[in-house]
Design an enzyme around this catalytic site. Structure first.
Site: not given
Ligand code: PSU
Ligand code: MN
Length: 300
Positions: A25, A86, A106, A136, A138-140, A157
């Site tokens: 990614e 992003k 992701v 909230d 994530s779309a992941d 995370k």
């Molecule tokens: N893993 C890491 N660092 C990052 C991310 C993942 O070690 O920056 C990123 C990935 O791209 C993941 C995103 O999809 O953070 C998730 O963001 P959000 O919580 O806004 O969906």
């Molecule tokens: Mn989010």
């Protein structure tokens, strides 16, 4: 679709000849790591994939094209240009229609990689259910539920609500594999107290489960969770302190939506004097190695 995809020649010939390819990614490069470590890590991770006998395919959107495999110049642009957006899955069509430059999360990386014919994807930590009252998510997570790929990560995370994220994966039938571990890793930390569904200790064991999922036409991803290497793990009391600090600061400054994850990661890296950054880099490199070994086993 074909006219929107721009697969570089290296990656294209590997895909056509059914050789091993690992998708990577780009949000982690653009928004997850600080400069100059972001570009250094992106280059190092690709070299690790190559050393294991696979072809790296870093994914991003450039001038509205879905790029699979980046040139040195394209990689540098993602790392250095502060205007790079992003992009998650919901943003892909807008980015294409408007000819944007963007780094893929992701979710968006999986969406593109799967359509390019890539089976294995390596990242650091997936997104998940955030803490706090607003749901909230994530779309992941929904992308994992509907994309049949192997995704190698170090769990979700640590900034997230890990028990809620674990439950979400279970509800949506995403199989969670502990790679050499029985507990779900927690990104900077090797343990979370949460169980995985099954443990695998070799690339072949993973390949066997993935091939079976494929035969059974199971549509969800196989999530391979790999603990951060022991020597790079962040000590738990330091981690708890910098985490609480970062979350409190984000609440005070009302950081939300797509800015939240990058904000928390950057703040923790500063207040831990680089300890979380070192862990992040170590786990990204290690996960790329494991992903390459898995795809090589899969192709045998
Ligand atoms: N893993 C890491 N660092 C990052 C991310 C993942 O070690 O920056 C990123 C990935 O791209 C993941 C995103 O999809 O953070 C998730 O963001 P959000 O919580 O806004 O969906
Ligand atoms: Mn989010």
């Amino acid at each position: 679709m074909e006219t929107r995809l721009q697969t570089n020649p290296d990656v294209q010939s590997a895909i056509t000849q059914d050789r091993a390819v690992v998708a990577l990614e780009s949000t982690v490069i653009a928004h997850g790591l600080p400069r100059p470590q972001n570009l250094e890590t992106a280059v190092a991770v690709e070299a690790i994939v190559r050393a294991e006998g696979a072809t790296p395919a870093t994914i991003a959107v450039l001038d509205g094209k879905l790029c699979v495999g980046l040139s040195d110049g394209q990689r540098r642009l993602i790392a250095d240009d502060a205007g790079v957006k992003k992009l998650s899955t919901r943003d892909i069509a807008v980015a294409v229609a408007r000819g944007w430059n963007g780094a893929t999360t992701v979710a968006a990386t999986m969406w593109i990689a799967h359509r390019a014919g890539i089976k294995v994807f390596a990242t650091g930590g997936i997104g998940g259910v955030h803490r706090g009252s607003l749901p909230d998510v994530s779309a992941d997570l929904p992308e994992l539920a509907r994309t049949p790929m192997i995704v190698v990560c170090s769990g979700a995370k640590i900034v997230l609500d890990l028990p809620a994220t674990r439950e979400w994966l279970e509800t949506h039938s995403v199989t969670v594999v502990g790679y050499g571990c029985d507990e779900l890793p927690a990104f900077y930390s090797r343990s979370s107290g949460l169980p995985v569904d099954v443990r695998c200790d070799s690339p072949n064991e993973v390949a066997r489960i993935f091939k079976t999922q494929h035969e059974l036409k199971i549509e969800s991803a196989l999530l391979i969770t790999v603990p951060v290497p022991v020597e790079a793990e962040v000590e738990s009391s330091l981690l708890q302190r910098v985490l609480d600090d970062a979350i409190a600061k984000a609440e005070r400054e009302r950081i939300a939506g797509r800015d939240l994850t990058p904000f928390l990661l950057a703040h923790m890296s500063q207040s831990s004097e680089g300890a979380t950054l070192r862990a992040n880099i170590a786990l990204l490199e290690n996960n790329a190695r494991v992903a390459a070994q898995i795809v090589v086993a899969l192709n045998q």
